[in-house]
Write a protein that holds these residues in place. Sequence first.
Motif, short mmCIF file in Angstrom:
data_model
loop_
_atom_site.label_atom_id
_atom_site.label_comp_id
_atom_site.label_asym_id
_atom_site.label_seq_id
_atom_site.Cartn_x
_atom_site.Cartn_y
_atom_site.Cartn_z
N ALA A 56 0.97 -1.26 -0.10
CA ALA A 56 0.02 0.08 0.03
C ALA A 56 0.98 1.27 -0.02
CB ALA A 56 -0.81 0.04 1.14
N PRO A 57 0.87 2.00 -1.14
CA PRO A 57 1.64 3.11 -1.13
C PRO A 57 1.15 4.24 -0.27
CG PRO A 57 0.62 2.90 -3.42
CD PRO A 57 0.28 1.57 -2.33
N THR A 58 2.11 5.14 0.11
CA THR A 58 1.18 6.36 0.63
C THR A 58 2.13 7.64 0.03
OG1 THR A 58 2.71 6.51 2.58
CG2 THR A 58 0.75 5.30 2.98
N PRO A 59 1.90 8.84 0.30
CA PRO A 59 2.87 9.89 -0.41
C PRO A 59 4.28 9.74 0.07
CG PRO A 59 0.84 10.79 0.60
CD PRO A 59 0.69 9.53 1.05
N PHE A 62 11.98 1.66 -1.51
CA PHE A 62 11.20 0.40 -2.06
C PHE A 62 11.11 0.46 -3.58
CE2 PHE A 62 7.07 -1.95 -2.75
CZ PHE A 62 7.52 -3.12 -2.08
N THR A 63 11.07 1.53 -4.27
CA THR A 63 11.34 1.68 -5.65
C THR A 63 12.51 1.07 -6.12
OG1 THR A 63 9.77 3.70 -5.57
CG2 THR A 63 11.12 3.31 -7.64
N SER A 64 13.62 1.40 -5.46
CA SER A 64 14.97 0.79 -5.80
C SER A 64 14.96 -0.76 -5.55
CB SER A 64 16.10 1.29 -4.87
OG SER A 64 16.18 2.67 -5.12
N PHE A 65 14.26 -1.32 -4.63
CA PHE A 65 14.33 -2.57 -4.32
C PHE A 65 13.54 -3.31 -5.48
CE2 PHE A 65 11.30 -6.01 -2.48
CZ PHE A 65 12.34 -7.03 -2.33
N LEU A 66 12.26 -2.56 -5.94
CA LEU A 66 11.73 -3.29 -6.94
C LEU A 66 12.29 -3.06 -8.38
CD1 LEU A 66 8.17 -1.83 -6.51
CD2 LEU A 66 8.84 -4.17 -5.87
N GLU A 67 12.96 -2.14 -8.49
CA GLU A 67 14.06 -2.08 -9.58
C GLU A 67 14.85 -3.00 -9.88
OE1 GLU A 67 15.01 2.12 -9.77
OE2 GLU A 67 13.10 2.80 -10.59
N ALA A 68 15.53 -3.34 -8.56
CA ALA A 68 16.82 -4.58 -8.45
C ALA A 68 15.87 -5.86 -8.93
CB ALA A 68 17.41 -4.40 -7.39
N LEU A 69 14.87 -6.19 -8.24
CA LEU A 69 13.90 -7.45 -8.73
C LEU A 69 13.84 -7.62 -10.06
CD1 LEU A 69 11.62 -7.56 -5.83
CD2 LEU A 69 13.53 -8.91 -6.00
N SER A 92 -0.57 -11.00 3.50
CA SER A 92 -2.10 -11.17 2.88
C SER A 92 -2.72 -12.40 4.00
CB SER A 92 -1.99 -11.37 1.67
OG SER A 92 -1.59 -12.91 1.30
N LYS A 93 -1.93 -13.25 4.45
CA LYS A 93 -2.67 -14.44 5.27
C LYS A 93 -2.81 -13.79 6.56
CE LYS A 93 0.66 -17.20 4.98
NZ LYS A 93 1.76 -16.86 4.12
N ALA A 94 -2.30 -12.76 7.22
CA ALA A 94 -2.52 -12.10 8.59
C ALA A 94 -2.56 -10.60 8.51
CB ALA A 94 -1.52 -12.50 9.47
N PRO A 95 -3.62 -9.83 7.69
CA PRO A 95 -3.50 -8.64 7.34
C PRO A 95 -3.54 -7.76 8.64
CG PRO A 95 -5.48 -9.42 6.57
CD PRO A 95 -4.63 -10.65 6.96
N ALA A 96 -4.13 -8.18 9.89
CA ALA A 96 -4.04 -7.60 10.83
C ALA A 96 -2.85 -7.49 11.92
CB ALA A 96 -5.42 -8.16 11.99
N ARG A 97 -2.05 -8.44 11.68
CA ARG A 97 -0.68 -8.29 11.99
C ARG A 97 0.11 -7.17 11.64
NH1 ARG A 97 1.53 -14.20 13.11
NH2 ARG A 97 2.61 -13.02 14.50
N ALA A 98 1.45 -7.03 12.06
CA ALA A 98 2.46 -5.90 11.87
C ALA A 98 2.60 -5.66 10.29
CB ALA A 98 3.56 -6.00 12.65
N THR A 99 3.13 -4.21 10.15
CA THR A 99 3.55 -4.20 8.72
C THR A 99 5.08 -3.85 8.56
OG1 THR A 99 2.72 -1.84 8.85
CG2 THR A 99 1.15 -3.34 7.93
N LEU A 100 5.55 -3.92 7.52
CA LEU A 100 6.81 -3.20 7.46
C LEU A 100 6.54 -2.02 6.51
CD1 LEU A 100 8.73 -6.35 6.29
CD2 LEU A 100 8.90 -5.14 8.46
N THR A 101 7.19 -1.06 6.81
CA THR A 101 7.36 0.28 6.17
C THR A 101 8.42 0.78 5.76
OG1 THR A 101 5.10 1.04 7.51
CG2 THR A 101 6.20 2.86 6.35
N PHE A 102 8.69 1.21 4.53
CA PHE A 102 9.68 1.54 3.84
C PHE A 102 9.69 3.01 3.24
CE2 PHE A 102 9.46 -2.97 3.28
CZ PHE A 102 10.64 -3.48 4.02
N PRO A 103 10.75 3.78 3.06
CA PRO A 103 10.52 5.05 2.39
C PRO A 103 10.18 4.71 0.82
CG PRO A 103 12.37 5.22 3.95
CD PRO A 103 11.76 3.76 4.00
N THR A 104 9.45 5.33 0.12
CA THR A 104 9.20 5.08 -1.09
C THR A 104 10.30 5.06 -1.78
OG1 THR A 104 6.98 6.24 -0.94
CG2 THR A 104 7.92 5.86 -3.29
#
Length: 64
Positions: free
Chosen positions: A25-28, A51-58, A36-48
């Motif tokens: 879920a992107p925010t500004p 995360f964009t660099s991570f996706l580009e590397a993948l 997705s199996k446990a959506p009420a549990r903790a989330t990880l949050t990354f600066p945009t």
Amino acid sequence: MTVPRNWRKSSYSGDGDGDNCVEVAPTPTHTAVRDSKAPARATLTFPTPAFTSFLEALKAHPRH
């Protein structure tokens, strides 16, 4: 940080094992990631930019 409300799964999730996936879920300024199996549990949050660099590397090094 803004609480994300626009969670989405990968189009690769499909039927059957589609719940064995992560949701993002992107925010500004950040991108949140959760199980997705446990959506009420903790989330990880990354600066945009991080995360964009991570996706580009993948994408640059796909694993089949």
